[in-house]
Design an enzyme around this catalytic site. Structure first.
Site, mmCIF file in Angstrom:
data_model
loop_
_atom_site.group_PDB
_atom_site.id
_atom_site.type_symbol
_atom_site.label_atom_id
_atom_site.label_comp_id
_atom_site.label_asym_id
_atom_site.label_seq_id
_atom_site.Cartn_x
_atom_site.Cartn_y
_atom_site.Cartn_z
ATOM 1 C CB SER A 138 38.847 60.379 -33.663
ATOM 2 O OG SER A 138 37.736 60.368 -34.432
ATOM 3 C CE1 TYR A 151 40.491 65.801 -34.212
ATOM 4 C CE2 TYR A 151 39.451 64.166 -35.441
ATOM 5 C CZ TYR A 151 39.696 64.623 -34.219
ATOM 6 O OH TYR A 151 39.238 64.222 -33.364
#
Length: 257
Positions: A138, A151
């Protein structure tokens, strides 16, 4: 990485980025196995696609992943590309004591899941021609979203793990990192229609074009993620951290209003 005539396993392939990539790779003439927790979502993703196959699996235990790997290799012995895409993203607060089950589940799915899957398949992959491993990280691996700290941390960890893996497998298995920006998917509530996020199909178009470059880039980076990927190298990390978190907070507030 060869993008046609291959046998691919994509985790988290029943929705979002995983589904979009699975269908694009299927359209390019690959056999695609999609894996996830929900059989109904997987079957919907495969509908009308004769060379897409749905398999359920659970990343919560080493034994479960190992059993899944044995069965999928037996059914698809030409499997040579693994795309670790499955992931969860939850919002958390860090300024008070809390139930850590969300953080622990995020680590299990996003960090231990890919490590377990790679370990279960590595002996097979190193024996296959044109083998590749793609780890989906990400933009938040490089600049964290402070309301999703676990995350962001797991994606940073997988970025680092991918670098080590690439060095260890050099000349035997191609290792690629795909780092998406904020994309319109159901990863978090309201995200699929959130203004300012990259439409899923536009993201998939750009990603497939990058995969088809020769040689395939070690990092698959759509144009929009460069803002995060290169923030530290370009000396604007603190500025980017503030801008990112302000943007997401504003977008979430507008959606909840």
């Amino acid at each position: 990485m060869k993008t046609s005539g291959q046998t691919m396993l994509i985790t988290g392939g029943g929705s979002g980025i995983g589904q979009a990539l699975a269908q694009r790779f299927h359209d390019l003439g690959n056999t695609v196995i999609i894996a996830g927790r929900r059989q109904d979502a997987l079957e919907r993703a495969c509908a009308g696609r004769p060379h897409m196959h749905a398999w359920t699996f659970d990343v919560d235990t080493v034994a479960g992943v190992a059993d899944f790997a044995r069965r999928v290799i037996a059914a698809h012995p030409t499997l040579n590309i693994l795309i670790n895409n499955a992931g969860i993203m939850r919002f958390e607060t860090l300024d008070q004591s809390r139930d850590l089950s969300v953080a622990e589940a995020t680590i299990t799915t996003n960090l231990l899941g890919p490590i377990r899957m790679i370990d279960a398949l590595i002996d097979h992959l190193v024996s296959q021609p044109d083998a590749a491993i793609v780890n989906v990280t990400s933009g938040l691996a490089f600049v964290p979203l402070t309301t999703s700290p676990t995350y962001s941390a797991t994606k940073a960890a997988i970025h680092s793990y991918t670098i080590s893996l690439r060095a260890a497998l050099q000349g035997r298995v191609e290792v690629i990192e795909l780092a998406p920006p904020a994309v319109q998917t159901d990863l978090t509530p309201g995200q699929a229609t959130r203004p300012g996020y990259l439409p899923l199909q536009d993201f998939a178009d750009e990603v497939i074009a990058l995969f088809q470059q020769q040689p395939t880039p070690a990092e698959i980076l759509v144009e929009r993620v460069g803002f995060l990927r290169f923030a530290e190298a370009q000396g604007r990390f603190d500025e980017t951290l503030g801008a990112l978190n302000a943007f997401v907070a504003k977008a979430r507030a507008a959606a909840e209003a």
